[in-house]
Design an enzyme around this catalytic site. Sequence first.
Site, PDB file in Angstrom:
ATOM      1  N   ASP A 347      66.584  15.313 110.475  1.00 32.20           N
ATOM      2  CA  ASP A 347      66.669  16.357 111.346  1.00 32.20           C
ATOM      3  C   ASP A 347      67.885  16.585 111.867  1.00 32.20           C
ATOM      4  O   ASP A 347      68.714  15.649 111.752  1.00 32.20           O
ATOM      5  CB  ASP A 347      65.708  15.987 112.449  1.00 32.20           C
ATOM      6  CG  ASP A 347      65.682  17.103 113.414  1.00 32.20           C
ATOM      7  OD1 ASP A 347      65.574  18.470 113.203  1.00 32.20           O
ATOM      8  OD2 ASP A 347      65.853  16.934 114.586  1.00 32.20           O
ATOM      9  N   ASP A 560      64.089  12.575 115.659  1.00 28.92           N
ATOM     10  CA  ASP A 560      64.056  12.030 117.220  1.00 28.92           C
ATOM     11  C   ASP A 560      62.702  11.266 117.571  1.00 28.92           C
ATOM     12  O   ASP A 560      62.491  10.814 118.718  1.00 28.92           O
ATOM     13  CB  ASP A 560      64.363  13.227 118.162  1.00 28.92           C
ATOM     14  CG  ASP A 560      63.391  14.329 118.115  1.00 28.92           C
ATOM     15  OD1 ASP A 560      62.288  14.236 117.741  1.00 28.92           O
ATOM     16  OD2 ASP A 560      63.628  15.199 118.754  1.00 28.92           O
ATOM     17  N   ASP A 564      59.364  15.268 115.801  1.00 24.18           N
ATOM     18  CA  ASP A 564      59.407  15.162 114.182  1.00 24.18           C
ATOM     19  C   ASP A 564      58.260  14.204 113.683  1.00 24.18           C
ATOM     20  O   ASP A 564      58.241  13.772 112.623  1.00 24.18           O
ATOM     21  CB  ASP A 564      60.676  14.852 113.546  1.00 24.18           C
ATOM     22  CG  ASP A 564      61.714  15.721 113.890  1.00 24.18           C
ATOM     23  OD1 ASP A 564      61.428  16.830 113.678  1.00 24.18           O
ATOM     24  OD2 ASP A 564      62.672  15.493 114.369  1.00 24.18           O
TER      25      ASP A 564
END
Length: 665
Positions: A347, A560, A564
């Site tokens: 991410d 994180d 996610d």
Amino acid sequence: MADEDLTCSCCDEDEEEEEQSPKVRMARIGAAAVLLVICIAIEHTMAPAPWIRLLMYLVPYAIAGYDVVGEAIEHIAKGNPFDEDFLMTVATVGALLIGFIPGGEPQFAEAVFVMLFFQVGEVFEDTAEDKSRDSITELMDIRPDTANLERAGEVVTVDPREVAVDDIVVVRPGEKVPMDGVVIEGASSLDTVALTGESVPRTVREGDEVISGCVNQAGTLRVRVTKEFGESTASKILDLVENAGDKKSDSERFITKFARVYTPIVVYSAIALAVIPPLVSGDFAGTFATWLLRALTFLVVSCPCALVVSVPLTFFGGLGGAAKQGVLIKGSNYLEDLATTDTVVFDKTGTLTQGVFKVTAVHDVDCVENGAYSNGRGYAGLESCNEDERRLLHLAAHVERYSTHPIALALRQAYPDEDDDCRVSVATEVAGKGVVAEVEGMRVAVGNARLMEAEGVEVCDCPHVGTVIHVAVDHAYAGHIVISDEVKPDARQAIADMRAAGVRRTVMLTGDRTEVAEAVAADLGVDETHAELLPQDKVAQVERLLGTEGEKQSLAFVGDGINDAPVLARADVGIAMGALGSDAAIEAADVVLMDDKPSKIAVAIATARRTLGIARQNIVIAIAIKVVILVLAALGLAPMWLAVFGDVGVLIICVLNATRALRIA
């Protein structure tokens, strides 16, 4: 001993027993060795009768091996005889008695010698296990034993379990923070090395969050507790580490199954080796003793404890070594998956970037019309701005005064002087576009290009990468402000380190705009990027990438741990980034990086590959040496001392090799 669960739950055993056991065993070994030497001397000088020699050698044998024989008898009674204690008991008792069989040569000294060295191997095993446990015990020290609670105007020392949410605790210099909370008074530096592996202290002041397990280095802090002791970060981390051993790797499960099948086969093979050749030879009575000795030697060599002990010990050491560096791996199975990681998917926000928006450029209308921004000039603080740039920031910050959006926060931080008697009224938020308000009688629009279009204002493109916030005053373009999420300082090096660790492909997934994502990817050297994704799109991308992986390859997703969770769950290995104090991150991922540094991903992968490499070395060493000596034993070419090396020697070699996994590479 080989079937022990090598988890840190073993640390709960009685400490005194743990400390005395090696000493007692070494004293027994020493006493038995001295008595063995005395027996050998008597045998060579006085030549007593065989049964007297047996009684003599039974004394050092009993001192050295009474517990091994006792364990073997106990397991036989329980219907589960096939373990190393059984093999060693049968082999040594057989060696003690073989001299009474017609044609048999006395093996009294050899029997005691085998039992002695078996116990030496057990000492090495215990020492290595203790070293691994001590490593984890160091991590256990992050949980404080007491808390200084403010009660009725006084500070009293209590058990942290007695402290409730919203209570006030005092943390003095040199003390551990007992509970997660918020600083309400004081400023200090916190040592987080036990949690993150990083030596750089973390500065905290009033309003900052603090987590349990950190050591207060300087000033006294008053902290308002936000979590109960059992829910604190230190408690959650320790629970995670304690349970890590429950999730076995494929290698450990294979070794366990292998030992269960292998040991009975060895026993029956030894029986066959002792009986079948004498029967086939036609001289059973004359050759039985010879083949029995070979079978006993075969049993000594075949003991699988080198494999059964060293492989789990290696993985346990790898978990401990990773924890020392602030990398918490929830089980040996994830350690093994990390070792085969071929693709790492990230991410963007909060993983490769700081996740905090800041103003990076301010371009007033004159700057735009003159094209002055083409020189790449960025925002260097309010004091560096000219009058027109300050006015632009002033208008944008006041219009966004009441918004909670991260972009609005970045604007207010860039222009913090809100108390300047500027009047803002009739503020209207236009969904997905921005905010329009009256400031000192002027109509001020702050937002994206679509808002400017609605205002009838023509915008100018900006060469700076980031989110561009346009400002119009009374339907006239006033300029724009660029807000960006900064790349983490070690992100570029992290990508390079991962490639050096053997990662073939890096991919970045983000919901941000394509041009922003591509700029970050190009800056960091990420191989592939996909932008403007919704959460379900990220899952779809991971599914696609998983379809391109080989059978022996794994895909890791780094996020994180909060937004996610679906992708973390779908990947082969979910890695939570920057999880210091984040419950959601600790719960969601398979691997938890306790600090905010992408560079720890490469550390985790390198540690996993090193651990798996050591485990494989032990498997190869143990099997190769044992196979050679087993063949020699079956052919009558392996004396008893070589059989001892094939068992105890290999165990010691593998255990010492396993302890390397604890070391930080």
